[in-house]
Motif scaffolding. Structure first.
Motif, short mmCIF file in Angstrom:
data_model
loop_
_atom_site.label_atom_id
_atom_site.label_comp_id
_atom_site.label_asym_id
_atom_site.label_seq_id
_atom_site.Cartn_x
_atom_site.Cartn_y
_atom_site.Cartn_z
N CYS A 7 27.70 -23.00 11.14
CA CYS A 7 27.49 -23.32 9.73
C CYS A 7 28.43 -22.56 8.79
CB CYS A 7 26.03 -23.06 9.34
SG CYS A 7 25.63 -21.31 9.17
N CYS A 26 23.60 -15.37 13.07
CA CYS A 26 23.67 -16.05 11.78
C CYS A 26 22.29 -16.13 11.14
CB CYS A 26 24.24 -17.46 11.95
SG CYS A 26 24.24 -18.39 10.41
N CYS A 29 21.49 -20.21 10.21
CA CYS A 29 21.07 -21.21 11.21
C CYS A 29 20.55 -20.57 12.50
CB CYS A 29 22.21 -22.18 11.50
SG CYS A 29 23.55 -21.51 12.53
ZN LIG Z 1 25.03 -20.40 11.21
#
Ligand SMILES: [Zn+2]
Length: 214
Positions: A7, A26, A29
């Protein structure tokens, strides 16, 4: 700051002193991936796979796939006649079970069945089991798989979801396999699905999700 491969948002580093590995987590996400410098070479990777006991004689392995079929494929069975098992491994057990279900099934595996049999074809069902954790570029692979799906086709994925907390992740056995470099949660698959204009049709909390059209 290392950007998320899925992302593009900023990630947080998780350092594992035992293996001297950096992972990137992350917040957006929930994807986790191993630092590029620690990814094993393809020839080492193949060697590692060859040690796996993946055959019809291994009952635990066959049982795992039967559960996967019941959970992820059985509900959509009426709309499936053709299938591709992408990343079939050295002993194509799942493909054999899919054929027993009556699906006309192709197999592809980067190491063990490298002919791109899927070229110029589309499928009602694509399965990828124990594949996504090996991917350096999950988005590219997902785009390929999406392009091989019929309009109402489904993509059934199995990969163990990570615990989504740092301490749990550091103790997690699944990342001890040196070829496992990418880890997901159901939230990551929500994000991945939206990138290729698919929806998550079903997902459990353990290791399975199904993507498909609207
Ligand atoms: Zn991500």
């Amino acid at each position: 700051m290392t950007a998320c491969k899925i992302c593009s948002q900023d990630t947080r580093t998780i350092f594992d002193p035992q293996y001297d590995h950096n992972y990137y987590y992350c917040n957006n996400c929930e994807f986790v991936f191993l630092d590029e410098s620690k990814i094993v070479r393809p020839d080492q990777e193949k060697k590692e796979y060859s040690f796996h006991q993946n055959s019809m004689e291994n009952e635990g392995y066959v049982q795992m796939f039967r559960e996967f079929i019941n959970k992820a494929i059985e509900p959509y069975k009426s709309q499936i006649s053709t299938a591709l098992d992408f990343g079939a491994g050295p002993g194509p057990v799942l493909a054999e079970l899919l054929r027993q279900e009556g699906f006309k099934t192709d197999i592809y595996d980067k190491h063990f069945a490298p002919e791109k049999i899927y070229q110029n074809k589309k499928y009602d069902l694509i399965t990828t089991t124990e594949v996504f954790e090996h991917l350096k570029d999950p988005v590219a692979t997902l785009k390929l798989l999406k392009s091989l799906l019929n309009k109402d086709g489904i993509l059934a994925i199995m990969t163990l979801f990570h615990p989504n907390d740092e301490e749990g992740f550091k103790k997690w056995w699944y990342r001890r396999d040196s070829t496992h470099i990418a880890f997901y949660t159901p939230k990551t698959f929500q994000y991945l699905a939206s990138l290729v204009n698919l929806q998550v049709k079903m997902s459990d909390k353990k290791n399975t999700c199904v993507l498909g059209g609207r």
